[in-house]
Design a protein around this motif. Structure first.
Motif, short mmCIF file in Angstrom:
data_model
loop_
_atom_site.label_atom_id
_atom_site.label_comp_id
_atom_site.label_asym_id
_atom_site.label_seq_id
_atom_site.Cartn_x
_atom_site.Cartn_y
_atom_site.Cartn_z
N MET A 80 9.66 1.34 1.52
CA MET A 80 8.43 0.84 0.93
C MET A 80 8.69 -0.50 0.24
SD MET A 80 5.78 2.58 1.63
CE MET A 80 4.46 2.33 0.44
N ILE A 108 7.88 2.71 10.82
CA ILE A 108 6.78 3.67 10.83
C ILE A 108 7.32 5.10 10.90
CG2 ILE A 108 4.72 4.37 12.12
CD1 ILE A 108 4.65 1.56 10.75
N ARG A 111 8.91 6.20 7.63
CA ARG A 111 7.95 6.60 6.59
C ARG A 111 7.27 7.92 6.94
NH1 ARG A 111 5.66 0.76 6.04
NH2 ARG A 111 7.43 -0.27 5.03
N PHE A 118 2.97 9.06 -5.12
CA PHE A 118 3.04 7.98 -6.10
C PHE A 118 2.71 8.45 -7.51
CE2 PHE A 118 2.40 6.20 -1.97
CZ PHE A 118 3.22 5.10 -1.95
N ASN A 122 -3.42 8.73 -5.52
CA ASN A 122 -4.14 7.67 -4.79
C ASN A 122 -4.79 8.20 -3.52
OD1 ASN A 122 -1.72 8.10 -3.51
ND2 ASN A 122 -1.36 5.97 -3.00
N PHE A 124 -7.43 8.62 -0.54
CA PHE A 124 -8.26 7.64 0.13
C PHE A 124 -9.73 7.90 -0.21
CE2 PHE A 124 -4.72 8.10 3.35
CZ PHE A 124 -4.05 6.99 2.89
N TYR A 134 -5.49 12.03 8.04
CA TYR A 134 -5.20 10.61 8.26
C TYR A 134 -3.79 10.38 8.83
CZ TYR A 134 -4.80 5.62 7.29
OH TYR A 134 -4.62 4.27 7.41
N VAL A 138 -3.01 8.64 12.44
CA VAL A 138 -2.47 7.29 12.64
C VAL A 138 -1.09 7.28 13.28
CG1 VAL A 138 -3.81 6.20 10.80
CG2 VAL A 138 -1.57 7.14 10.28
N THR A 139 -0.33 8.35 13.06
CA THR A 139 1.01 8.35 13.65
C THR A 139 0.98 8.90 15.07
OG1 THR A 139 1.40 10.46 12.56
CG2 THR A 139 2.30 8.51 11.49
N ARG A 186 -1.15 15.66 1.71
CA ARG A 186 -1.30 14.59 2.67
C ARG A 186 0.07 14.17 3.22
NH1 ARG A 186 -4.07 9.40 0.09
NH2 ARG A 186 -1.95 8.95 -0.58
N SER B 195 -2.95 0.58 -4.28
CA SER B 195 -2.46 1.95 -4.11
C SER B 195 -2.98 2.58 -2.82
CB SER B 195 -2.86 2.81 -5.31
OG SER B 195 -4.26 2.91 -5.39
N ILE B 196 -4.16 2.13 -2.38
CA ILE B 196 -4.71 2.66 -1.12
C ILE B 196 -3.88 2.18 0.06
CG2 ILE B 196 -6.73 2.64 0.38
CD1 ILE B 196 -8.21 3.46 -1.84
N GLU B 198 -0.71 1.24 -0.10
CA GLU B 198 0.59 1.90 -0.20
C GLU B 198 0.51 3.32 0.34
OE1 GLU B 198 1.98 1.78 -4.25
OE2 GLU B 198 3.38 0.19 -3.70
N GLY B 199 -0.55 4.03 -0.06
CA GLY B 199 -0.71 5.41 0.38
C GLY B 199 -0.75 5.48 1.90
N SER B 200 -1.47 4.57 2.50
CA SER B 200 -1.60 4.58 3.94
C SER B 200 -0.28 4.23 4.62
CB SER B 200 -2.70 3.59 4.36
OG SER B 200 -2.70 3.40 5.74
N LEU B 201 0.38 3.18 4.14
CA LEU B 201 1.64 2.76 4.75
C LEU B 201 2.72 3.83 4.58
CD1 LEU B 201 1.57 -0.94 3.57
CD2 LEU B 201 1.45 -0.18 5.94
N ALA B 202 2.70 4.51 3.43
CA ALA B 202 3.72 5.52 3.17
C ALA B 202 3.56 6.72 4.10
CB ALA B 202 3.65 5.99 1.71
N LEU B 203 2.38 6.87 4.70
CA LEU B 203 2.19 7.98 5.64
C LEU B 203 2.61 7.59 7.05
CD1 LEU B 203 -1.22 9.37 4.44
CD2 LEU B 203 0.96 10.55 4.40
N GLY B 204 3.06 6.36 7.22
CA GLY B 204 3.50 5.94 8.55
C GLY B 204 2.44 5.18 9.31
N ALA B 205 1.37 4.73 8.63
CA ALA B 205 0.37 3.91 9.29
C ALA B 205 0.93 2.50 9.44
CB ALA B 205 -0.92 3.89 8.50
N THR B 206 0.53 1.82 10.54
CA THR B 206 0.93 0.44 10.69
C THR B 206 0.05 -0.44 9.80
OG1 THR B 206 -0.62 0.08 12.47
CG2 THR B 206 1.57 0.81 13.09
N GLN B 209 -3.45 -0.51 11.23
CA GLN B 209 -4.19 0.72 10.97
C GLN B 209 -4.66 0.78 9.52
OE1 GLN B 209 -1.10 3.38 12.27
NE2 GLN B 209 -2.24 4.00 14.10
N THR B 210 -3.76 0.36 8.62
CA THR B 210 -4.11 0.37 7.21
C THR B 210 -5.30 -0.55 6.94
OG1 THR B 210 -1.83 0.81 6.63
CG2 THR B 210 -3.22 -0.09 4.90
N ARG B 213 -8.54 0.93 8.99
CA ARG B 213 -9.07 2.25 8.62
C ARG B 213 -9.26 2.44 7.13
NH1 ARG B 213 -7.14 6.77 12.63
NH2 ARG B 213 -6.79 5.55 14.49
N GLN B 214 -8.55 1.68 6.31
CA GLN B 214 -8.70 1.86 4.87
C GLN B 214 -9.27 0.64 4.18
OE1 GLN B 214 -8.49 4.66 3.53
NE2 GLN B 214 -7.30 5.86 4.95
#
Lengths: 286, 312
Positions: A80, A108, A111, A118, A122, A124, A134, A138-139, A186, B195-196, B198-206, B209-210, B213-214
């Motif tokens: 990150m 990707i 992660r 966090f 946070n 969505f 989600y 996305v993955t 999540r 934070s939105i 970060e949350g998305s990227l931390a889940l493996g979104a590119t 996509q982040t 979609r967000q």
């Protein structure tokens, strides 16, 4: 060690002994390990020469005063820190012996396998259901039954009973503690192996904190958990191993974070071998 | 004994404390504070009243002067130099609507794309990115007639050479309002909490996509507001259109890439400068027509925005 773990290009080998003479009373089967890791933000060296390993199905806590680099180390573990302009990692971070910062590593995928929760919940701006779905969407995870996956993730995060009748309501309607458990759910939905938690309870009240801690102990049966916390009691309650960081002046007189002591939680909190650790856990500084 | 004694004593203490607190809160305010508060409030009310009075008197005056021609002919009929009592805004209205549609189709993807690039991809410390930023801010302040000349030289003639057609008007107006849309979209994107992302990227979104979609859905209400303002401005512009060929008194319905066209503000202007009384009435009726079209568009956009309104 497999051939993969060798990284001649960077002149380091995960199987070799660390350069520093710090003893490593690490776990038997480390999932993640740091060898002489230093992290820079531009010219500023936030943390220096960290040697650590995180065992499978264990909870490892990282404690220390503000600015000691524990969050920096945590955020390097799933890359990150890549998002911070100017951030750079030196040394080796190995994930099952593979160099996490190697050339052909897919960030990707890293992660997805190493999830993160966090400090501030946070969710969505969407429904509870969509928050969970989600990650798998996305993955491009192959999912036979998304409803089932959502239910499982929420169940594992001990949230299912509270939200099962409002899955399609906004995630913001939940309380802070519920939101944080939603964020954990999540992270679980993409089926990670490791979960990194960056002060997950610092924005929560004691009861919500208690629930998250119970949840962590529960999750440790399936997952490897690394938690950064300012709350020493929390580290003592949930973790098997504890790493204590502090801020020291380096050879040029600049402040940098260093790992002082890494041992079983029991040892750290009863008979720490470094006096700085003792001073910190007894509340004499930090 | 002690246990029985404690509650009343505590209650007494608590009520005493509460009374003390309440007295300071509800105590008499100093006189000076009261007066200055009142003066300030009146001034603010006055400012609001000025704006409202102007707008309302404008509408009432136009309605009164144009009352005689607020009929269906005014909307559907062609303009005429000879018979103003039966003439209308048909081709001009259609020309304006075509142009506005063109502006929306062009300005949304280009404006949002530019904003996404500047906010999410561009490295701040690169000189060319700073230059682009500076230019966009300056462009927002360039007079509209300058865009008219640009449109004439580069789009109507010159390298693109579309001629004096609706599409030329559309592109010219798009260039005019593009900076406004970019600036508004950037503000909206910047307002999405990190934070939105970060949350998305931390889940493996590119990153893409982040963003798609967000970030963009969360920024949509703000972007829409910017687009509403920009389109309203484009709708009311006459100056650049005069240069890129919007004619008055054109009797033909406009085509996108061919033939003469007109626009509402231009036609209103042409009517207003005719000497006969009937033209004046028609001009005021045109003002009302334009306001109605603008209000309808704005209400639709506000409705759309409220539908997508999100909070975090």
């Amino acid at each position: 060690m497999t051939a993969e773990s060798r990284n001649p290009a960077r002149g380091l080998d995960l199987a070799s002994t660390p350069a520093s003479d710090l003893k490593l009373p690490g776990p038997g089967s480390p999932v993640l390990s740091c060898r002489d890791v230093s992290v820079y933000y531009g010219k500023f060296r936030a943390v220096t020469d960290v040697n650590l390993s995180f065992g499978a199905n264990e909870i490892t806590a990282m404690i220390g005063p503000s600015g000691c680099g524990k969050s920096t180390v945590l955020r390097s573990l799933n890359r990150m820190n890549d998002l911070v302009p100017g951030a750079r990692v030196e040394g080796l971070i190995g994930y099952h012996g593979v160099d996490l910062y190697g050339k052909d590593v897919d960030v990707i995928e890293v992660r997805r396998r190493i999830g993160m929760v966090f400090q501030k919940p946070n969710p969505f701006p969407s429904s509870i259901y969509n928050n969970i779905a989600y990650g798998p969407r996305v993955t491009g995870m192959h999912v036979d039954d998304m409803d089932d996956l959502v239910e499982q993730a929420l169940t594992r995060a001990a949230l299912w009973d509270e939200v099962k009748n409002k899955l399609h309501k906004s995630a913001f309607a939940l309380s802070g503690g519920q939101q944080q458990r939603l964020c954990i759910a999540r992270a679980l939905a993409t089926n990670p192996e490791v979960i990194l938690m960056d002060e997950p309870c610092s924005a929560l009240d004691p009861i919500a904190t208690q629930k998250i801690e119970d949840l962590m102990l529960d999750l440790a049966r399936e997952f490897t958990i690394v938690i950064v916390t300012h709350n020493m009691q929390q580290a003592a309650r949930v973790s098997q191993r504890t790493a204590f960081f502090t801020t020291v002046a380096d050879e040029h007189g600049e402040r940098t974070g260093r790992l002082v002591e890494f041992d079983t939680t029991e040892k750290i909190f009863s008979t720490p071998s470094d006096e700085r650790t003792e001073a910190y856990i007894t509340g004499r500084f930090g | 004994m002690v246990d029985q004694d404690t509650p009343p004593r505590r209650a007494r203490l608590a009520s005493t404390g509460a009374r003390a607190a309440v007295e300071t809160v509800f105590g008499e305010q100093p006189r000076g504070d009261k007066v200055s508060g009142l003066v300030f409030r009146s001034l603010m009310m006055l400012a609001l009243a000025m704006a409202l009075v102007m707008l309302v008197s404008l509408i009432i005056y136009s309605a009164w002067r144009g009352w005689g021609r607020l009929d269906l002919d005014m909307i559907t009929e062609k303009p005429s130099r000879i018979r103003p009592e039966r003439a209308g805004y048909g081709p001009a209205l259609l020309g304006s609507l075509y142009m506005i549609l063109g502006v929306i189709v062009l300005v949304v993807p280009i404006g949002v794309g530019a904003a996404v690039y500047l906010e999410e991809y561009a490295k701040r410390d690169r000189w060319y990115n700073r230059l682009i930023e500076l230019n966009i801010q300056n462009l927002a302040g360039v007079p509209s007639i300058v865009f008219g000349i640009l449109g004439l030289a580069f789009i109507a003639r010159g390298p693109i050479g579309l001629g004096l057609v609706v599409a030329t008007g559309s592109i010219t107006l798009t260039l005019l309002v593009l900076p406004t849309v970019i600036i508004a979209a950037r503000e909206a994107i910047r307002a999405v909490p990190p934070s939105i992302r970060e949350g998305s990227l931390a889940l493996g979104a590119t990153q893409w996509q982040t963003i798609s979609r967000q970030v963009l859905p969360a920024a949509a209400p703000g972007i829409l507001t910017g687009v509403i303002l920009a389109v309203a401005r484009a709708m009311g512009e006459a100056a650049p259109l005069l240069l890129v060929g919007a004619a008055g008194f054109t009797p033909f319905l406009p085509l996108l890439f061919d033939g003469q066209y007109s626009a509402l503000p231009v036609q209103i202007y042409r009517n207003a400068v005719e000497p006969r009384e009937e033209f004046q009435t028609l001009a005021f009726a045109g003002v009302i027509l334009m306001l109605v079209v603008l209000l309808a568009m704005n209400s639709f956009a506000v409705w759309l925005r409220n539908r997508y309104e999100r909070r975090w």
